[in-house]
Design an enzyme around this catalytic site. Structure first.
Site, PDB file in Angstrom:
ATOM      1  N   ASP A   1       0.770  -1.241   0.000  1.00  0.00           N
ATOM      2  CA  ASP A   1       0.000   0.000   0.000  1.00  0.00           C
ATOM      3  C   ASP A   1       0.809   1.304   0.000  1.00  0.00           C
ATOM      4  O   ASP A   1       0.634   2.133  -0.886  1.00  0.00           O
ATOM      5  CB  ASP A   1      -0.972  -0.012   1.189  1.00  0.00           C
ATOM      6  CG  ASP A   1      -2.022   1.081   1.074  1.00  0.00           C
ATOM      7  OD1 ASP A   1      -2.331   1.493  -0.048  1.00  0.00           O
ATOM      8  OD2 ASP A   1      -2.532   1.527   2.106  1.00  0.00           O
TER       9      ASP A   1
ATOM     10  N   CYS B   1     -17.465  -7.684 -15.474  1.00  0.00           N
ATOM     11  CA  CYS B   1     -18.504  -6.772 -14.970  1.00  0.00           C
ATOM     12  C   CYS B   1     -19.730  -6.771 -15.874  1.00  0.00           C
ATOM     13  O   CYS B   1     -20.840  -6.471 -15.417  1.00  0.00           O
ATOM     14  CB  CYS B   1     -17.958  -5.348 -14.869  1.00  0.00           C
ATOM     15  SG  CYS B   1     -16.687  -5.131 -13.611  1.00  0.00           S
TER      16      CYS B   1
ATOM     17  N   CYS C   1     -23.270  -4.514 -15.832  1.00  0.00           N
ATOM     18  CA  CYS C   1     -23.580  -4.058 -14.470  1.00  0.00           C
ATOM     19  C   CYS C   1     -22.927  -2.707 -14.200  1.00  0.00           C
ATOM     20  O   CYS C   1     -21.747  -2.501 -14.488  1.00  0.00           O
ATOM     21  CB  CYS C   1     -23.082  -5.087 -13.453  1.00  0.00           C
ATOM     22  SG  CYS C   1     -23.341  -4.595 -11.732  1.00  0.00           S
TER      23      CYS C   1
ATOM     24  N   CYS D   1     -21.939  -0.309  -8.974  1.00  0.00           N
ATOM     25  CA  CYS D   1     -20.970   0.492  -8.218  1.00  0.00           C
ATOM     26  C   CYS D   1     -21.011   1.954  -8.630  1.00  0.00           C
ATOM     27  O   CYS D   1     -20.894   2.856  -7.790  1.00  0.00           O
ATOM     28  CB  CYS D   1     -19.561  -0.081  -8.384  1.00  0.00           C
ATOM     29  SG  CYS D   1     -18.954  -0.166 -10.088  1.00  0.00           S
TER      30      CYS D   1
ATOM     31  N   CYS E   1     -22.486   5.498  -6.046  1.00  0.00           N
ATOM     32  CA  CYS E   1     -21.604   6.544  -5.530  1.00  0.00           C
ATOM     33  C   CYS E   1     -22.399   7.800  -5.171  1.00  0.00           C
ATOM     34  O   CYS E   1     -23.048   8.402  -6.033  1.00  0.00           O
ATOM     35  CB  CYS E   1     -20.526   6.892  -6.557  1.00  0.00           C
ATOM     36  SG  CYS E   1     -19.382   8.157  -5.947  1.00  0.00           S
TER      37      CYS E   1
ATOM     38  N   CYS F   1     -15.486   5.249   2.665  1.00  0.00           N
ATOM     39  CA  CYS F   1     -16.807   4.936   2.117  1.00  0.00           C
ATOM     40  C   CYS F   1     -16.733   3.561   1.474  1.00  0.00           C
ATOM     41  O   CYS F   1     -15.786   3.260   0.743  1.00  0.00           O
ATOM     42  CB  CYS F   1     -17.211   5.985   1.079  1.00  0.00           C
ATOM     43  SG  CYS F   1     -18.813   5.699   0.290  1.00  0.00           S
TER      44      CYS F   1
ATOM     45  N   CYS G   1     -19.481   1.759  -3.122  1.00  0.00           N
ATOM     46  CA  CYS G   1     -19.254   1.142  -4.440  1.00  0.00           C
ATOM     47  C   CYS G   1     -18.769  -0.298  -4.310  1.00  0.00           C
ATOM     48  O   CYS G   1     -19.012  -1.124  -5.198  1.00  0.00           O
ATOM     49  CB  CYS G   1     -18.270   1.975  -5.257  1.00  0.00           C
ATOM     50  SG  CYS G   1     -16.572   2.024  -4.637  1.00  0.00           S
TER      51      CYS G   1
ATOM     52  N   CYS H   1     -21.399  -4.475  -5.044  1.00  0.00           N
ATOM     53  CA  CYS H   1     -20.920  -5.359  -6.118  1.00  0.00           C
ATOM     54  C   CYS H   1     -21.538  -6.744  -5.989  1.00  0.00           C
ATOM     55  O   CYS H   1     -21.412  -7.403  -4.947  1.00  0.00           O
ATOM     56  CB  CYS H   1     -19.396  -5.458  -6.075  1.00  0.00           C
ATOM     57  SG  CYS H   1     -18.717  -6.565  -7.341  1.00  0.00           S
TER      58      CYS H   1
END
Length: 382
Positions: free
Chosen positions: A136, A190, A193, A196, A200, A243, A246, A250
């Site tokens: 990260d 995906c 779809c 997500c 938002c 948050c 999104c 899924c």
């Protein structure tokens, strides 16, 4: 090396033994388009005030840019699948919502420790190999590399999605000089779809697979310094750190078993549904005590209280007016400004009275701008 078992298979078995839910291998040059997309994203200014992404873009855009000797990437994922619905506390007045990943221990520490354990094992299994571990905070493109290694694919919300673990994977990587046999890359699944994107609250996705961080609630509550732009404040609702919207919507999450989550990431009881009233009264020492060992600690007391004031203003809870009003005296302009907005949302009469008394003694231009708001107060908030 174990007889009859490839090194790649042994790596994956060891990773699972250590606690990683997913492990895949990619060549160091397997995601060449990632750097191009990064440069375009930075040029567009979509990274907001995250200047560190600009400053180390030359390292981030390709593994070789960071370490020229790297030949293979071992991409790893550790599940933090939640046991309860991350959206359950939406609109819960005096409660603050903290992103699932930050409700437990600091994942940086946990994952780096496990990565180092796997790296030590690998050096023992393949003498002469050189390795580096990343999680990260390093200039590493974990998501496209994980896609290249077959852990999943980057969804329309730009986060990694796994068939087995949904959206709930912490990612880490081991760079090595070994020439390892790569896995097949993940493929986008995906389809049509757009759950997500539709979920938002601040319309942070200008298009599928593109994120404008400047509009993202995670960015606004974690990375962004100073006042939160007025246009996003009501949409933030009661989110005080990050948050999950999104991610949570899924459809692939139905395959993510919460039981697979590492025990180190189980939520701390006091961070699951914290009372805004308690958080608003934290001084610096109390903040450090409450969030010791948590990734939340890095944003500091002032930014957390700012976030809680925005949530308080959205709460409709008149019982919070006294503690909100007390923060008009806070020594930090960032906090005073948010307190002004929250007070106006909750009690316009009190706001007007305080305005008359404080305009003449306030010197900070951003705080003065909060007092200078014109027009009628929000309806139903008096």
């Amino acid at each position: 090396m174990q007889h009859g078992k490839s090194l790649e298979a042994q790596i994956k078995a060891k990773a699972a033994e250590i606690g990683f839910a997913a492990c895949g291998i990619a060549r160091a040059d397997a995601a060449p388009k990632a750097g191009v997309r990064l440069r375009a994203w930075l040029a567009d200014g979509s990274h907001g005030s995250m200047i560190w992404m600009e400053e180390r873009a030359h390292h981030r855009e390709s593994p070789a840019g960071l370490w020229p000797e790297v030949r293979s990437i071992i991409a790893l994922g550790m599940s933090y699948a939640p046991a309860t619905d991350p959206l359950a506390l939406a609109g819960e007045g005096g409660i603050g919502r903290i992103s699932v990943y930050a409700q437990g221990g600091d994942y940086h520490d946990v994952i780096k420790r496990r990565l180092k354990e796997l790296a030590r094992w690998l050096v023992g299994a393949a003498p002469g190999a050189d390795v580096k571990v990343f999680v990260d905070t390093a200039p590493v493109m974990e998501k496209p590399l994980s896609e290249a290694a077959g852990l999943g694919w980057q969804g329309k919300h730009t986060n990694l999605v796994s068939r087995e673990h949904g959206s709930w994977l912490f990612l880490g990587a081991i760079y090595t000089t070994l020439d390892l046999t790569p896995d097949n890359a993940g493929r986008t699944t995906c389809g049509s779809c757009d759950a997500c994107l539709s979920a938002c609250p601040t319309n942070a996705f200008p298009a599928p697979f593109r994120l404008d961080a400047r509009r993202c609630i995670s960015y606004l509550t974690i990375e962004h310094k100073g006042p939160i732009p007025t246009e996003f404040r009501e949409a933030i609702g009661n989110r005080i750190y990050g948050c999950d919207d999104c991610l949570a919507v899924c459809p692939w999450n139905k395959f993510a078993a919460a039981a697979q989550a590492n025990q180190a990431f189980l939520p701390r009881a006091e961070l699951v549904a914290p009372e805004l009233r308690d958080l608003l009264q934290l001084d610096d020492a109390a903040f450090r005590e409450v969030f010791a060992g948590s990734p939340i600690k890095r944003i500091g007391r002032d930014r957390m209280v700012r976030n809680c004031l925005i949530a308080a203003g959205n709460s409709g809870d008149a019982g919070l007016v006294p503690v909100v009003a007390s923060l008009l005296e806070d020594p930090t302009a960032e906090v005073r400004g948010a307190a002004i907005w929250a007070l106006r949302q909750l009690d316009a009469g009190r706001w007007m009275a305080e305005r008359k008394a404080r305009l003449a003694v306030e010197a900070d231009p951003e705080v003065l701008a909060e007092w200078a708001v014109q027009g009628p107060p929000p309806r139903g908030r008096i």
